[in-house]
Design an enzyme around this catalytic site. Structure first.
Site, PDB file in Angstrom:
ATOM      1  CB  SER A 287     119.586  35.008  20.567  1.00 61.40           C
ATOM      2  OG  SER A 287     120.421  34.248  19.697  1.00 61.40           O
TER       3      SER A 287
ATOM      4  CE  LYS B  15     115.745  29.165  16.853  1.00 63.75           C
ATOM      5  NZ  LYS B  15     115.770  28.285  18.039  1.00 63.75           N
TER       6      LYS B  15
ATOM      7  CE  LYS C  24     117.514  25.419  15.475  1.00 68.29           C
ATOM      8  NZ  LYS C  24     117.559  24.643  16.732  1.00 68.29           N
TER       9      LYS C  24
END
Length: 326
Positions: A277, A251, A199
């Site tokens: 997003s 991610k 991440k």
């Protein structure tokens, strides 16, 4: 002039031919829908930077979840948004059985049972008044081990609420192993862990901060990965696998497809990638301005993530795309 004998275009002559030889498929089962459930709402609240995405009430969450499952999505990833006044320094609402996330999980498990894979965000950032993913020490620095203790408590609460998979997203050292041990000792041996293995500290999380009502002060660069680093992801991968991760995730997805491929080349467990997003917002904004073909761009972006090696793709378009794919 010699005419070519080998003509790759023969395999591109029409839709049926292209479908026959396609090397990457995109099916509803590959898609997971991230969802936000917020405490204290009377009706769904639109998220301005993510047109088409909302913070749900418990009732609207249940309706949208059923729609997604009926469309054939592979799973649901749930995030909780507490009231601002319920946040505190250690994120007490995260492991409270009456907290909004655990209430949402319980409602979905009661409605859907095992018809889908119910996933939970196992992180404190939505629940802390400082917005960080863990507990701060006296110097304002994330205390890794104290944070892992909070994740353990949170994971047990989420397992009790009915989550099938837990998603520790805080990038704390040792988080997967501590959660696995605690789950097993408490009898939740069938509850899986979807590890946020790689991440990255990304500029593309901006709209998500609005979606969860983040109270973040500062940044998360001391625990999320540096975008400049590639091989570090494989080090994190080896640790997560050794600690018992059942699924591993990268991610963001679109800016890190090289990492998705690196991870996929190394493992024999499923690989997930999260189309986050900011990636959603970029495509949506460009399409609203008529600069790109919205529907084609969505499918191309998801197919690209699958082509890179992701078995599972988290995307805010999961229901829409699943319905389109039929």
């Amino acid at each position: 002039m010699d005419r070519p004998v080998i003509r790759p275009r023969r395999l591109r002559t029409g839709p049926a031919m292209r479908r026959l030889v396609a090397q990457t498929s995109l099916e509803p089962r590959h898609l997971v829908l991230p969802m936000f459930v917020a405490d204290g709402l009377d009706e769904p609240r639109p998220i301005g930077s993510m047109p088409g995405v909302v913070q749900h009430t418990l009732d609207s969450l249940r309706t949208a979840a059923r729609e997604a499952v009926d469309a054939g999505v592979g799973g649901l990833m749930l995030f909780g948004v507490p009231k601002p006044e319920d946040k505190d320094a250690v994120g007490s609402g995260a492991d409270d059985d009456a907290g909004i996330l655990n209430r949402g999980l319980a409602a979905l498990r009661a409605d859907l049972g095992d018809d889908t894979v119910l996933m939970a965000d196992t992180c404190l950032d939505e629940f802390t008044d400082h917005g960080h993913c863990g507990v701060l020490d006296d110097h304002g620095v994330i205390d890794n081990d104290a944070t892992v203790d909070r994740y353990v408590s949170m994971s047990l609460a989420q397992a009790r609420a009915g989550a099938h998979l837990l998603g520790p997203s805080g990038m704390m050292d040792g988080q997967v192993g501590a959660m696995r041990q605690a789950l097993d000792l408490d009898g939740f041996t069938d509850t899986g862990i979807l590890a946020y293995t790689a991440k990255y500290s990304s500029a593309f999380y901006g709209p998500f901060r609005e979606a969860v009502g983040s109270s973040l002060h500062g940044d998360r660069k001391t625990y999320q990965q540096d975008p400049a680093n590639r091989s570090e992801a494989l080090r994190e991968l080896r640790l997560d696998l050794a600690e018992g991760a059942d699924i591993v995730m990268v991610k963001p997805a679109m800016s890190y497809v090289d990492i998705v491929r690196d991870v996929a080349n190394e493992v024999d467990v499923p690989v997930a990638a999260y189309q986050i997003s900011g990636e959603y917002a970029m495509i949506t904004a460009a399409a609203e301005r008529g600069w790109i073909d919205r529907d084609a761009a969505i499918l191309e972006s998801l197919t690209g993530i699958r082509r890179a090696g992701a078995d599972i793709v988290l995307t805010y378009w999961a229901t829409e795309v699943a319905q389109r794919l039929g």
